[in-house]
Design an enzyme around this catalytic site. Structure first.
Site, PDB file in Angstrom:
ATOM      1  N   VAL A  60       5.319  -8.997 -16.892  1.00 57.57           N
ATOM      2  CA  VAL A  60       6.564  -8.312 -16.533  1.00 57.57           C
ATOM      3  C   VAL A  60       7.502  -9.206 -15.734  1.00 57.57           C
ATOM      4  CG1 VAL A  60       5.574  -5.991 -16.609  1.00 57.57           C
ATOM      5  CG2 VAL A  60       5.556  -7.275 -14.456  1.00 57.57           C
ATOM      6  N   TYR A 151       5.638  -4.624  -0.137  1.00 58.32           N
ATOM      7  CA  TYR A 151       5.257  -3.616  -1.124  1.00 58.32           C
ATOM      8  C   TYR A 151       6.106  -2.357  -0.948  1.00 58.32           C
ATOM      9  CZ  TYR A 151       2.197  -0.278  -3.600  1.00 58.32           C
ATOM     10  OH  TYR A 151       1.688   0.690  -4.438  1.00 58.32           O
ATOM     11  N   SER A 154       9.636  -2.900  -2.158  1.00 57.79           N
ATOM     12  CA  SER A 154       9.690  -2.957  -3.625  1.00 57.79           C
ATOM     13  C   SER A 154       9.595  -1.567  -4.231  1.00 57.79           C
ATOM     14  CB  SER A 154       8.576  -3.855  -4.170  1.00 57.79           C
ATOM     15  OG  SER A 154       7.292  -3.255  -4.059  1.00 57.79           O
ATOM     16  N   LYS A 155       8.758  -0.709  -3.642  1.00 59.74           N
ATOM     17  CA  LYS A 155       8.590   0.643  -4.174  1.00 59.74           C
ATOM     18  C   LYS A 155       9.785   1.534  -3.835  1.00 59.74           C
ATOM     19  CE  LYS A 155       4.615   0.237  -6.250  1.00 59.74           C
ATOM     20  NZ  LYS A 155       4.465   0.444  -7.709  1.00 59.74           N
TER      21      LYS A 155
END
Length: 245
Positions: A60, A151, A154-155
């Protein structure tokens, strides 16, 4: 069957939440594209009982890989109805210890990768005048992860991405929604459960247990089906009461 005749691509579907979603989609009649990054054998096990599937290697973080996968899918099915952006990684660290390299890796995989995949598939959905985009975010993206700042960001960005494509897709009968799981019994989640922080998270979860991958998959089936045809731009918390929003 709620997804009969639909073609679904689930990124990161050789294990964990992605595997559960791919399996549930197949049980509901969808043709499922199972993607993996390294372990083909794991992906092959996922599709053992599927009526119709395609296994593809997908990076990805690389647009050329995304384009190649989409080309293969269109060649076989001539359409993509459902996209689940599930592929993601985490490298927990205290905020002072997050390196530039880890920041870039998390952002590229979790956020940029999902953007590129959605961006490449979006014109196909527009041409079809139909699409379902589902982003697997996290409760961390809603309240800020204690040891996962990169993290969490990013979420959170993935949630915003879902909102944006909801706006862009509405006039083409394309819905875009997010699922924000709490602590789930995956390989990543099980490691967290054994830590002091993981135990604290569980103690703050109203249902007093971690969730299962199937419980997340159930929500994904709903959002992919006609049952959710009037729902877009929303974030659905599957977190056992860990966070209210």
């Amino acid at each position: 069957m709620k997804l009969r005749g639909k073609v679904a691509l689930v990124s990161g579907s050789s294990r964990g939440i992605g595997k559960a979603i791919a399996t549930s989609f197949a049980k509901e009649g969808a043709s499922v594209i199972v993607t993996y990054r390294k372990n083909y054998d794991l992906a092959k096990k996922v599709v053992n009982n599927f009526n119709d599937s395609l296994i593809v290697k997908l990076e990805v973080t690389k647009r050329e890989s995304i384009k190649s996968v989409i080309k293969r899918v269109i060649k076989k099915y001539n359409r993509i109805d459902i996209l689940v952006n599930n592929a993601g990684i985490n490298k927990p660290a205290d905020v002072e210890d997050v390196t530039d390299r880890d920041w870039d890796l998390i952002m590229t995989t979790n956020l940029k990768g999902s953007f590129m995949l959605t961006q490449e598939i979006f014109p196909i959905m527009k041409k079809q005048n139909f699409g379902r985009i589902i982003n697997i975010s996290s409760v961390s993206g809603q309240y800020g992860g204690p040891r996962t700042v990169h993290y969490a960001v990013s979420k959170a960005g993935l949630i915003a991405l879902g909102h944006c494509f909801a706006r862009f897709g509405a006039s083409y009968n394309i819905t875009s929604n997010n699922i924000a799981p709490g602590l789930i019994t995956t390989e990543m989640g099980n490691k967290m459960i054994e830590t002091k922080l993981g135990k604290k998270i569980l103690s703050n979860t109203l249902l007093n247990r971690p969730g299962t991958t199937q419980e997340v998959a159930n929500m994904a089936v709903f959002l992919a089906s006609d049952d959710s045809s009037y729902i877009t731009g929303q974030t659905f918390n599957v977190n056992g009461g860990l966070l209210f929003s």
